[in-house]
Design an enzyme around this catalytic site. Structure first.
Site, PDB file in Angstrom:
ATOM      1  N   LYS A 183     -55.690  54.018 -49.975  1.00  0.00           N
ATOM      2  CA  LYS A 183     -56.111  52.917 -50.839  1.00  0.00           C
ATOM      3  C   LYS A 183     -55.033  51.823 -50.840  1.00  0.00           C
ATOM      4  CE  LYS A 183     -59.126  56.173 -51.848  1.00  0.00           C
ATOM      5  NZ  LYS A 183     -60.422  56.362 -51.225  1.00  0.00           N
TER       6      LYS A 183
HETATM    7  C1  LIG Z   1     -60.848  57.942 -51.965  1.00  0.00           C
HETATM    8  C2  LIG Z   1     -62.112  58.070 -52.742  1.00  0.00           C
HETATM    9  C3  LIG Z   1     -62.271  59.061 -53.731  1.00  0.00           C
HETATM   10  C4  LIG Z   1     -61.265  60.153 -53.963  1.00  0.00           C
HETATM   11  O1  LIG Z   1     -60.027  59.693 -54.392  1.00  0.00           O
HETATM   12  P1  LIG Z   1     -58.839  60.771 -54.573  1.00  0.00           P
HETATM   13  O2  LIG Z   1     -57.775  60.024 -55.296  1.00  0.00           O
HETATM   14  O3  LIG Z   1     -58.423  61.162 -53.186  1.00  0.00           O
HETATM   15  O4  LIG Z   1     -59.373  61.900 -55.355  1.00  0.00           O
HETATM   16  C5  LIG Z   1     -63.433  59.051 -54.471  1.00  0.00           C
HETATM   17  N1  LIG Z   1     -64.400  58.134 -54.270  1.00  0.00           N
HETATM   18  C6  LIG Z   1     -64.296  57.180 -53.312  1.00  0.00           C
HETATM   19  C7  LIG Z   1     -65.392  56.182 -53.134  1.00  0.00           C
HETATM   20  C8  LIG Z   1     -63.144  57.142 -52.493  1.00  0.00           C
HETATM   21  O5  LIG Z   1     -63.056  56.208 -51.533  1.00  0.00           O
END
Ligand SMILES: *Cc1c(COP(=O)(O)O)cnc(C)c1O
Length: 381
Positions: A183
């Protein structure tokens, strides 16, 4: 052109994050403490929402939101079927039933026109995913839902994004963000859950830390060495460490700069690749801010000179990493088998599962890197 190696994504961390993590290590305050509190306060302020609680991931944040709303067996939660698997998994963690709705392949987000038909008297919430950083139109979603159905934003990709000037995280009843290294800002692993509802915030706060709350006796008498907290709820341990809180605070300070830079290069890709008739480029709605967690294209199978996977292999050989945008959850073995789902049940999600391609966009790419990616894509024919 000389061969380059360009990752699909790279976190932008360095000396400042390293220095920030020193302080908790030196003082010995390692888990949720002053750094997490400062990170939460700054995050809440940036996203214009009164309550922000740091957690171990977006996944645990979404779980907390559902548990905080007391969603459980017998309840239904609507989720889009083109999303990271965690969006659906959290519904199952609560013993509730995920109800899939197809997506709009032009935005990659929930097809709001298909939501009303899936609402029943068991529907408790919709998880509204802002996929790849593009916010879903929450007002349009709200308009098709009965008032008692909650909207939980899956804002994993949407830190710093907004819908018509209103930030992700302030649009629904609750929202969860991710700080995974894929992210735009990261704490290694980590997440944040936000809400404007003070009762929900208090419940999620207790659930985050084993269900602990101060007893009435403690509230009246103040701390007493012989008193432990009260436990009225089945809670979890989803606390973020103060090392991560310190890193998150530094990263948050860079968020808007990161997004601005990504937006400039997204614009560059859109200009340089606009005339390729088999390549559909991502769009940003007028007056809204895309978070640009990823730059996800769609390869039109009718017009493309070769299948997507062949393109991805050619780009890989040139040192350019690409990925499918994400997966269609209903096509993954666990969901397919448990719920008897077929790929054709959700044609929009299947289409995007098979034909999307994310190309590199992150804050550690140079001008030459972007030009190299453009050139390599233009040579695919
Ligand atoms: C990355 C992501 C998640 C999960 O995030 P984590 O912090 O790894 O648990 C959930 N939903 C979406 C749409 C994502 O892109």
């Amino acid at each position: 052109m000389e061969k380059r190696n360009i990752a699909i994504s790279l976190p932008s961390t360095g000396e400042e994050e390293w220095q920030a993590a020193r302080e908790p290590l030196m003082t010995g305050w390692l888990t949720q403490g002053p750094k997490v509190a400062a990170f939460e306060e700054a995050f809440a302020k940036r996203h214009q929402v009164p309550h922000a609680l740091a957690v171990t991931s977006c996944t645990t944040g979404l779980h907390l939101a559902l548990a905080g709303l007391d969603i459980g067996p017998g309840d239904e939660v609507i989720v889009p079927t083109f999303t990271w698997i965690a969006t659906a998994n959290v519904v199952l963690y609560c013993g509730a039933t995920p109800v899939f709705v197809d997506i709009d392949p032009l935005t990659y987000n929930l097809d709001i026109s298909q939501v009303a038909a899936k609402v029943t008297d068991k529907t408790r919430a919709v998880i509204a995913v802002h996929l790849f950083g593009r916010c879903l139109d929450i007002d349009a979603l709200r308009a098709v839902l009965p008032a008692q159905v909650a909207i939980i934003e899956d804002a994993a990709c949407a830190a710093g994004a907004d819908w018509k000037g209103r930030p992700a995280g302030s649009l629904g009843d609750a929202a969860a963000f991710s700080f995974h290294p894929r992210k735009s800002v990261t704490t290694g692993e980590g997440g944040m859950v936000t809400t404007s509802n003070p009762e929900l915030a208090e419940r999620m706060n207790q659930l985050r830390s084993h269900g602990a709350s101060l007893s009435e006796e403690q509230r009246h008498l103040g701390p007493r060495p012989y008193l432990l907290p009260e436990f009225n709820l089945l809670g979890f341990n989803y606390r973020m460490t103060d090392l991560q809180g310190a890193i998150g605070l530094v990263q948050l300070g860079k968020l808007d700069g990161f997004i601005d830079e990504r937006a400039r290069w997204a614009q560059y890709y859109c200009e340089q690749l606009a005339d390729i008739d088999w390549l559909r480029l991502p769009t940003t709605p007028q007056g809204s801010r895309h978070g640009w967690q990823a730059f996800v294209t769609y390869i039109d199978p009718q017009k493309a000179p070769m299948p997507r996977n062949d393109m991805m292999e050619i780009l890989q050989a040139k040192g350019i990493s690409t990925r499918p945008g994400t997966h269609a959850v209903h096509m993954l073995a666990y969901y397919r088998e448990r719920f008897g789902l077929k790929p054709e049940d959700f044609p929009g999600a299947r289409d995007c599962n098979d034909h999307t391609m994310a190309i590199p966009l992150h804050n550690r790419m140079s001008e030459e890197d972007y030009a190299y990616v453009v050139e390599a894509i233009r040579q695919l024919r």
